[in-house]
Design a protein around this motif. Sequence first.
Motif, PDB file in Angstrom:
ATOM      1  N   MET A  77      -3.409   7.007  16.277  1.00  0.00           N
ATOM      2  CA  MET A  77      -3.564   6.686  14.852  1.00  0.00           C
ATOM      3  C   MET A  77      -2.800   7.682  14.001  1.00  0.00           C
ATOM      4  N   LEU A  78      -1.936   7.159  13.179  1.00  0.00           N
ATOM      5  CA  LEU A  78      -1.166   8.011  12.293  1.00  0.00           C
ATOM      6  C   LEU A  78      -1.801   8.045  10.909  1.00  0.00           C
ATOM      7  N   THR A  79      -1.764   9.213  10.289  1.00  0.00           N
ATOM      8  CA  THR A  79      -2.198   9.288   8.895  1.00  0.00           C
ATOM      9  C   THR A  79      -1.152   8.590   8.037  1.00  0.00           C
ATOM     10  N   GLN A  80      -1.608   7.654   7.258  1.00  0.00           N
ATOM     11  CA  GLN A  80      -0.690   6.889   6.413  1.00  0.00           C
ATOM     12  C   GLN A  80      -1.120   6.950   4.959  1.00  0.00           C
ATOM     13  N   GLN A  81      -0.137   6.729   4.070  1.00  0.00           N
ATOM     14  CA  GLN A  81      -0.402   6.548   2.654  1.00  0.00           C
ATOM     15  C   GLN A  81      -0.206   5.076   2.338  1.00  0.00           C
ATOM     16  N   THR A  82      -1.072   4.513   1.507  1.00  0.00           N
ATOM     17  CA  THR A  82      -0.895   3.130   1.090  1.00  0.00           C
ATOM     18  C   THR A  82      -1.109   3.005  -0.407  1.00  0.00           C
ATOM     19  N   TYR A  83      -0.424   2.026  -1.000  1.00  0.00           N
ATOM     20  CA  TYR A  83      -0.589   1.783  -2.429  1.00  0.00           C
ATOM     21  C   TYR A  83      -1.662   0.717  -2.631  1.00  0.00           C
ATOM     22  N   ILE A  84      -2.706   1.100  -3.340  1.00  0.00           N
ATOM     23  CA  ILE A  84      -3.810   0.184  -3.629  1.00  0.00           C
ATOM     24  C   ILE A  84      -3.870  -0.022  -5.140  1.00  0.00           C
ATOM     25  N   MET A  85      -4.035  -1.261  -5.542  1.00  0.00           N
ATOM     26  CA  MET A  85      -4.107  -1.560  -6.975  1.00  0.00           C
ATOM     27  C   MET A  85      -5.282  -2.497  -7.220  1.00  0.00           C
ATOM     28  N   GLY A  91      -5.232   8.006   4.856  1.00  0.00           N
ATOM     29  CA  GLY A  91      -6.155   8.115   5.981  1.00  0.00           C
ATOM     30  C   GLY A  91      -5.527   7.596   7.255  1.00  0.00           C
ATOM     31  N   PRO A  92      -6.240   7.729   8.382  1.00  0.00           N
ATOM     32  CA  PRO A  92      -5.729   7.223   9.646  1.00  0.00           C
ATOM     33  C   PRO A  92      -5.523   5.706   9.575  1.00  0.00           C
ATOM     34  N   ASP A  93      -4.314   5.267   9.867  1.00  0.00           N
ATOM     35  CA  ASP A  93      -4.023   3.828   9.871  1.00  0.00           C
ATOM     36  C   ASP A  93      -4.422   3.150   8.557  1.00  0.00           C
ATOM     37  N   ALA A  94      -4.238   3.843   7.437  1.00  0.00           N
ATOM     38  CA  ALA A  94      -4.790   3.368   6.157  1.00  0.00           C
ATOM     39  C   ALA A  94      -4.164   2.054   5.674  1.00  0.00           C
ATOM     40  N   ILE A  95      -2.926   1.770   6.069  1.00  0.00           N
ATOM     41  CA  ILE A  95      -2.282   0.543   5.569  1.00  0.00           C
ATOM     42  C   ILE A  95      -3.009  -0.695   6.102  1.00  0.00           C
ATOM     43  N   GLN A  96      -3.105  -0.806   7.420  1.00  0.00           N
ATOM     44  CA  GLN A  96      -3.809  -1.957   8.000  1.00  0.00           C
ATOM     45  C   GLN A  96      -5.313  -1.851   7.746  1.00  0.00           C
ATOM     46  N   GLY A  97      -5.841  -0.618   7.744  1.00  0.00           N
ATOM     47  CA  GLY A  97      -7.265  -0.417   7.496  1.00  0.00           C
ATOM     48  C   GLY A  97      -7.697  -0.950   6.143  1.00  0.00           C
ATOM     49  N   MET A  98      -6.894  -0.680   5.118  1.00  0.00           N
ATOM     50  CA  MET A  98      -7.208  -1.207   3.785  1.00  0.00           C
ATOM     51  C   MET A  98      -7.037  -2.717   3.737  1.00  0.00           C
ATOM     52  N   ARG A  99      -6.008  -3.234   4.428  1.00  0.00           N
ATOM     53  CA  ARG A  99      -5.839  -4.703   4.472  1.00  0.00           C
ATOM     54  C   ARG A  99      -7.073  -5.340   5.112  1.00  0.00           C
ATOM     55  N   ASN A 100      -7.604  -4.706   6.149  1.00  0.00           N
ATOM     56  CA  ASN A 100      -8.808  -5.250   6.800  1.00  0.00           C
ATOM     57  C   ASN A 100      -9.994  -5.239   5.838  1.00  0.00           C
ATOM     58  N   MET A 101     -10.127  -4.147   5.083  1.00  0.00           N
ATOM     59  CA  MET A 101     -11.242  -4.060   4.122  1.00  0.00           C
ATOM     60  C   MET A 101     -11.087  -5.055   2.983  1.00  0.00           C
ATOM     61  N   MET A 102      -9.833  -5.345   2.576  1.00  0.00           N
ATOM     62  CA  MET A 102      -9.578  -6.296   1.492  1.00  0.00           C
ATOM     63  C   MET A 102      -9.947  -7.714   1.877  1.00  0.00           C
ATOM     64  N   GLY A 103      -9.625  -8.086   3.116  1.00  0.00           N
ATOM     65  CA  GLY A 103      -9.723  -9.483   3.523  1.00  0.00           C
ATOM     66  C   GLY A 103      -8.418 -10.203   3.234  1.00  0.00           C
ATOM     67  N   ASP A 163       1.447  -3.911   2.604  1.00  0.00           N
ATOM     68  CA  ASP A 163       1.327  -4.636   3.871  1.00  0.00           C
ATOM     69  C   ASP A 163       2.171  -4.060   5.010  1.00  0.00           C
ATOM     70  N   SER A 164       2.905  -2.962   4.762  1.00  0.00           N
ATOM     71  CA  SER A 164       3.709  -2.345   5.820  1.00  0.00           C
ATOM     72  C   SER A 164       4.030  -0.908   5.425  1.00  0.00           C
ATOM     73  N   VAL A 165       4.469  -0.124   6.389  1.00  0.00           N
ATOM     74  CA  VAL A 165       4.862   1.265   6.115  1.00  0.00           C
ATOM     75  C   VAL A 165       6.000   1.296   5.094  1.00  0.00           C
ATOM     76  N   GLU A 166       6.969   0.397   5.317  1.00  0.00           N
ATOM     77  CA  GLU A 166       8.135   0.339   4.423  1.00  0.00           C
ATOM     78  C   GLU A 166       7.707  -0.007   2.992  1.00  0.00           C
ATOM     79  N   ASN A 167       6.875  -1.032   2.839  1.00  0.00           N
ATOM     80  CA  ASN A 167       6.450  -1.439   1.491  1.00  0.00           C
ATOM     81  C   ASN A 167       5.531  -0.403   0.847  1.00  0.00           C
ATOM     82  N   ALA A 168       4.722   0.276   1.650  1.00  0.00           N
ATOM     83  CA  ALA A 168       3.861   1.330   1.088  1.00  0.00           C
ATOM     84  C   ALA A 168       4.722   2.403   0.422  1.00  0.00           C
ATOM     85  N   ALA A 169       5.794   2.816   1.099  1.00  0.00           N
ATOM     86  CA  ALA A 169       6.680   3.853   0.538  1.00  0.00           C
ATOM     87  C   ALA A 169       7.341   3.364  -0.748  1.00  0.00           C
TER      88      ALA A 169
END
Length: 134
Positions: free
Chosen positions: A1-9, A79-91, A120-126
């Motif tokens: 699991m990699l620590t990732q940054q994600t954009y949440i709005m 957080g760890p795997d935050a991009i997909q993790g947040m997508r999972n929490m969103m639905g 929805d991806s590492v590239e788009n998060a950046a």
Amino acid sequence: MLTQQTYIMLKPDALKRQLLGEIITRIEKKGYQIVQAKLIQLNAPLIAEHYAHLLDQTFYPKLETYLLSGPVFAMIVVGPDAIQGMRNMMGPTNVFEATPGTIRGDYATDVTYNLIHGSDSVENAAIEIERFFG
Ligand code: DAT
Ligand code: MG
């Protein structure tokens, strides 16, 4: 699991319905860190850039009107795997397929008014973090 940054709005209906605290609590209880946050009013060019992949969709004008209807709460979540993790929490995007326990599954009944955006991806998060936080 990699620590990732994600954009949440959190979108305008999350603020209008006073669900900001509820959604932020879920993110914090999950164990993710909110490292930057701000309330902003989007404008048409910024919405068009952010949703460029949807510009030719018939629902785009409705999406734009919705996102212009009030402020959004923009965050960088880490957080760890935050991009997909947040997508999972969103639905899923289609709220009718969103199961109870997800943010959209618990609080949304309409595909447009679906409360939350998450990268929805590492590239788009950046790209999105740069777009909204520079
Ligand atoms: P997501 O927000 O799950 O990443 P997306 O990026 O494909 O989904 O679309 C962005 C937003 O556009 C989505 O949150 C709501 C709106 N949208 C997408 N598909 C739609 C559809 N078929 N009808 C109406 N609105 C739609
Ligand atoms: Mg998307």
